[in-house]
Scaffold this motif. Structure first.
Motif, PDB file in Angstrom:
ATOM      1  N   VAL A   1     194.259  82.259  15.692  1.00 40.90           N
ATOM      2  CA  VAL A   1     193.130  82.433  15.072  1.00 40.90           C
ATOM      3  C   VAL A   1     192.731  80.937  14.380  1.00 40.90           C
ATOM      4  CG1 VAL A   1     192.454  84.727  15.058  1.00 40.90           C
ATOM      5  CG2 VAL A   1     193.833  83.607  12.982  1.00 40.90           C
ATOM      6  N   GLY A   2     193.889  80.361  13.697  1.00 36.79           N
ATOM      7  CA  GLY A   2     193.853  79.005  13.476  1.00 36.79           C
ATOM      8  C   GLY A   2     192.959  78.808  12.065  1.00 36.79           C
ATOM      9  N   ALA A   3     192.321  77.388  12.178  1.00 34.88           N
ATOM     10  CA  ALA A   3     191.747  76.775  11.066  1.00 34.88           C
ATOM     11  C   ALA A   3     190.226  77.633  10.979  1.00 34.88           C
ATOM     12  CB  ALA A   3     191.725  75.513  11.186  1.00 34.88           C
ATOM     13  N   GLY A   4     189.533  77.885  12.013  1.00 33.87           N
ATOM     14  CA  GLY A   4     188.162  78.357  11.909  1.00 33.87           C
ATOM     15  C   GLY A   4     188.047  79.469  11.045  1.00 33.87           C
ATOM     16  N   LEU A   5     189.168  80.381  11.364  1.00 35.24           N
ATOM     17  CA  LEU A   5     189.256  81.667  10.421  1.00 35.24           C
ATOM     18  C   LEU A   5     189.236  81.274   8.847  1.00 35.24           C
ATOM     19  CD1 LEU A   5     188.571  84.669  10.304  1.00 35.24           C
ATOM     20  CD2 LEU A   5     191.266  84.840  10.650  1.00 35.24           C
ATOM     21  N   GLY A   6     190.065  80.547   8.679  1.00 35.37           N
ATOM     22  CA  GLY A   6     190.572  79.735   7.231  1.00 35.37           C
ATOM     23  C   GLY A   6     189.228  79.417   6.667  1.00 35.37           C
ATOM     24  N   LEU A   7     188.628  78.502   7.415  1.00 37.23           N
ATOM     25  CA  LEU A   7     187.319  77.807   6.767  1.00 37.23           C
ATOM     26  C   LEU A   7     186.381  79.033   6.521  1.00 37.23           C
ATOM     27  CD1 LEU A   7     187.167  74.632   8.576  1.00 37.23           C
ATOM     28  CD2 LEU A   7     187.824  75.123   6.379  1.00 37.23           C
ATOM     29  N   GLY A   8     186.400  79.982   7.429  1.00 37.04           N
ATOM     30  CA  GLY A   8     185.296  81.138   7.400  1.00 37.04           C
ATOM     31  C   GLY A   8     185.634  82.057   6.016  1.00 37.04           C
ATOM     32  N   LEU A   9     187.110  82.152   5.910  1.00 43.22           N
ATOM     33  CA  LEU A   9     187.483  82.979   4.693  1.00 43.22           C
ATOM     34  C   LEU A   9     186.976  82.101   3.508  1.00 43.22           C
ATOM     35  CD1 LEU A   9     189.326  85.060   3.175  1.00 43.22           C
ATOM     36  CD2 LEU A   9     191.240  83.314   3.837  1.00 43.22           C
ATOM     37  N   PHE A  10     187.178  80.754   3.675  1.00 47.31           N
ATOM     38  CA  PHE A  10     186.934  79.690   2.433  1.00 47.31           C
ATOM     39  C   PHE A  10     185.404  80.192   2.018  1.00 47.31           C
ATOM     40  CE2 PHE A  10     185.377  75.818   0.726  1.00 47.31           C
ATOM     41  CZ  PHE A  10     186.332  75.605  -0.189  1.00 47.31           C
ATOM     42  N   GLY A  11     184.406  80.184   2.894  1.00 44.81           N
ATOM     43  CA  GLY A  11     183.201  80.440   2.826  1.00 44.81           C
ATOM     44  C   GLY A  11     182.869  81.741   2.181  1.00 44.81           C
TER      45      GLY A  11
ATOM     46  N   TYR B 174     186.831  76.125  -9.268  1.00 38.86           N
ATOM     47  CA  TYR B 174     186.994  77.356  -8.496  1.00 38.86           C
ATOM     48  C   TYR B 174     187.372  76.531  -6.706  1.00 38.86           C
ATOM     49  CZ  TYR B 174     185.708  81.535  -5.812  1.00 38.86           C
ATOM     50  OH  TYR B 174     185.901  82.700  -5.106  1.00 38.86           O
ATOM     51  N   PHE B 175     186.336  75.860  -6.454  1.00 37.61           N
ATOM     52  CA  PHE B 175     186.764  75.035  -5.111  1.00 37.61           C
ATOM     53  C   PHE B 175     188.021  74.365  -5.082  1.00 37.61           C
ATOM     54  CE2 PHE B 175     182.127  75.992  -4.441  1.00 37.61           C
ATOM     55  CZ  PHE B 175     182.491  76.478  -3.325  1.00 37.61           C
ATOM     56  N   SER B 176     188.574  73.706  -6.048  1.00 42.46           N
ATOM     57  CA  SER B 176     189.850  72.906  -6.214  1.00 42.46           C
ATOM     58  C   SER B 176     190.977  74.090  -6.127  1.00 42.46           C
ATOM     59  CB  SER B 176     190.021  72.389  -7.493  1.00 42.46           C
ATOM     60  OG  SER B 176     189.009  71.330  -7.558  1.00 42.46           O
TER      61      SER B 176
ATOM     62  N   ASP C 158     189.349  84.259 -18.637  1.00 43.91           N
ATOM     63  CA  ASP C 158     189.123  84.883 -17.651  1.00 43.91           C
ATOM     64  C   ASP C 158     188.972  84.218 -16.233  1.00 43.91           C
ATOM     65  OD1 ASP C 158     186.540  83.543 -18.504  1.00 43.91           O
ATOM     66  OD2 ASP C 158     185.227  85.164 -17.366  1.00 43.91           O
ATOM     67  N   LEU C 159     188.848  82.958 -16.357  1.00 45.61           N
ATOM     68  CA  LEU C 159     188.752  82.178 -15.223  1.00 45.61           C
ATOM     69  C   LEU C 159     190.034  81.772 -14.788  1.00 45.61           C
ATOM     70  CD1 LEU C 159     185.365  80.047 -15.359  1.00 45.61           C
ATOM     71  CD2 LEU C 159     185.926  82.031 -14.107  1.00 45.61           C
ATOM     72  N   VAL C 160     191.104  81.680 -15.841  1.00 45.95           N
ATOM     73  CA  VAL C 160     192.488  81.352 -15.512  1.00 45.95           C
ATOM     74  C   VAL C 160     192.998  82.445 -14.362  1.00 45.95           C
ATOM     75  CG1 VAL C 160     194.822  81.337 -16.447  1.00 45.95           C
ATOM     76  CG2 VAL C 160     192.901  80.373 -17.759  1.00 45.95           C
ATOM     77  N   VAL C 161     192.748  83.458 -14.720  1.00 46.13           N
ATOM     78  CA  VAL C 161     193.239  84.867 -13.823  1.00 46.13           C
ATOM     79  C   VAL C 161     192.503  84.772 -12.186  1.00 46.13           C
ATOM     80  CG1 VAL C 161     193.102  87.350 -13.390  1.00 46.13           C
ATOM     81  CG2 VAL C 161     193.732  86.288 -15.640  1.00 46.13           C
ATOM     82  N   ALA C 162     191.164  84.301 -12.489  1.00 47.86           N
ATOM     83  CA  ALA C 162     190.282  84.068 -11.327  1.00 47.86           C
ATOM     84  C   ALA C 162     190.880  82.793 -10.683  1.00 47.86           C
ATOM     85  CB  ALA C 162     188.867  83.914 -11.429  1.00 47.86           C
ATOM     86  N   TYR C 163     191.059  81.683 -10.902  1.00 47.82           N
ATOM     87  CA  TYR C 163     191.665  80.753 -10.280  1.00 47.82           C
ATOM     88  C   TYR C 163     192.944  80.869  -9.790  1.00 47.82           C
ATOM     89  CZ  TYR C 163     187.978  78.216 -12.466  1.00 47.82           C
ATOM     90  OH  TYR C 163     186.613  77.810 -13.011  1.00 47.82           O
ATOM     91  N   LEU C 164     194.030  81.493 -10.436  1.00 48.80           N
ATOM     92  CA  LEU C 164     195.298  81.802 -10.007  1.00 48.80           C
ATOM     93  C   LEU C 164     195.246  82.719  -8.832  1.00 48.80           C
ATOM     94  CD1 LEU C 164     197.193  81.797 -13.397  1.00 48.80           C
ATOM     95  CD2 LEU C 164     197.404  80.330 -11.529  1.00 48.80           C
ATOM     96  N   GLY C 165     194.567  83.877  -9.005  1.00 48.58           N
ATOM     97  CA  GLY C 165     194.330  84.810  -8.139  1.00 48.58           C
ATOM     98  C   GLY C 165     193.665  84.405  -6.625  1.00 48.58           C
ATOM     99  N   VAL C 166     192.757  83.526  -6.736  1.00 50.14           N
ATOM    100  CA  VAL C 166     192.092  83.084  -5.652  1.00 50.14           C
ATOM    101  C   VAL C 166     192.887  82.385  -4.950  1.00 50.14           C
ATOM    102  CG1 VAL C 166     190.319  81.405  -4.953  1.00 50.14           C
ATOM    103  CG2 VAL C 166     189.518  83.610  -6.231  1.00 50.14           C
ATOM    104  N   ASN C 167     193.799  81.315  -5.657  1.00 53.62           N
ATOM    105  CA  ASN C 167     194.777  80.235  -4.967  1.00 53.62           C
ATOM    106  C   ASN C 167     195.729  80.983  -4.214  1.00 53.62           C
ATOM    107  OD1 ASN C 167     197.358  78.983  -5.250  1.00 53.62           O
ATOM    108  ND2 ASN C 167     195.717  77.394  -4.750  1.00 53.62           N
TER     109      ASN C 167
END
Length: 190
Positions: free
Chosen positions: A54-64, A84-86, A30-39
């Motif tokens: 919008v740049g990097a700020g929005l990207g980091l917000g999306l990350f959070g 997951y974070f990787s 189940d986490l294989v699908v999650a890691y691939l989908g998230v990436n």
């Protein structure tokens, strides 16, 4: 071509992370699908946003935001959180165009290397963590450690009592222990 090459490198990197490291070691489909989908999702969104203002700020917000949503959905252990974070970090690094071309692939390689060694089966292989339900109510910590060491046949490093039920005579304890002496004896016998 530069961006497409980085996207391809990200897909190779996440494939190594998921199919080369995570799944062979942990076998949680189940986490294989999650890691691939998230990436891939983060890769696509970051790729689209990197061309906008919008740049990097929005990207980091999306990350959070993605991290909070996913981590509250199901119970995952700390090792799975690291994967997951990787996967998220690889997805963010893929479309970044700042710096020399080699920087993003080098950082992706660094993530994969750290995950390879940090989660290697031989690293701290004798150490374990387990939650036990004992059929007696034990309020004396020294007696609890002695009973756990006898029961597990191991050295107890930490024992945190989660609950003592004096009526039903049970103790729930989170214990961290190692089988170092037993493992050395097994290796010596070979």
């Amino acid at each position: 071509m530069h961006r497409l090459a980085l996207f391809a490198i990200d897909l190779v990197a996440v494939s190594i992370l998921v199919f080369g490291l995570y799944f062979p070691r942990h076998r949680r489909r189940d986490l294989v699908v999650a890691y691939l989908g998230v990436n891939v999702g983060v890769l696509a969104v970051t790729g689209a946003l990197s061309e906008s203002t919008v740049g990097a700020g929005l990207g980091l917000g999306l990350f959070g935001v993605l991290s909070i949503i996913r981590l509250r959905s199901t119970e995952v252990d700390q090792r799975e959180v690291a994967y997951y974070f990787s996967a998220l970090a690889l997805g963010i690094l893929g479309p970044l165009n700042s710096g020399p071309f080699w920087l993003s692939p080098a950082l992706m390689s660094l993530i994969l290397t750290v995950m390879y060694f940090g989660d290697h089966p031989k690293l701290f292989r004798t150490y374990r963590r387990q939650t036990l339900v004992l059929d007696s109510a034990i309020t004396d910590h020294v007696a609890l450690i002695a009973q756990l060491e006898q029961l597990l046949g191991a050295r107890v490093h930490s024992a945190v009592v989660e609950r003592v039920d004096l009526v039903n005579e049970t103790t729930i304890v989170d214990v961290r222990y190692s089988h170092a002496s037993r493992d050395r004896a097994v290796v010596a016998a070979r």
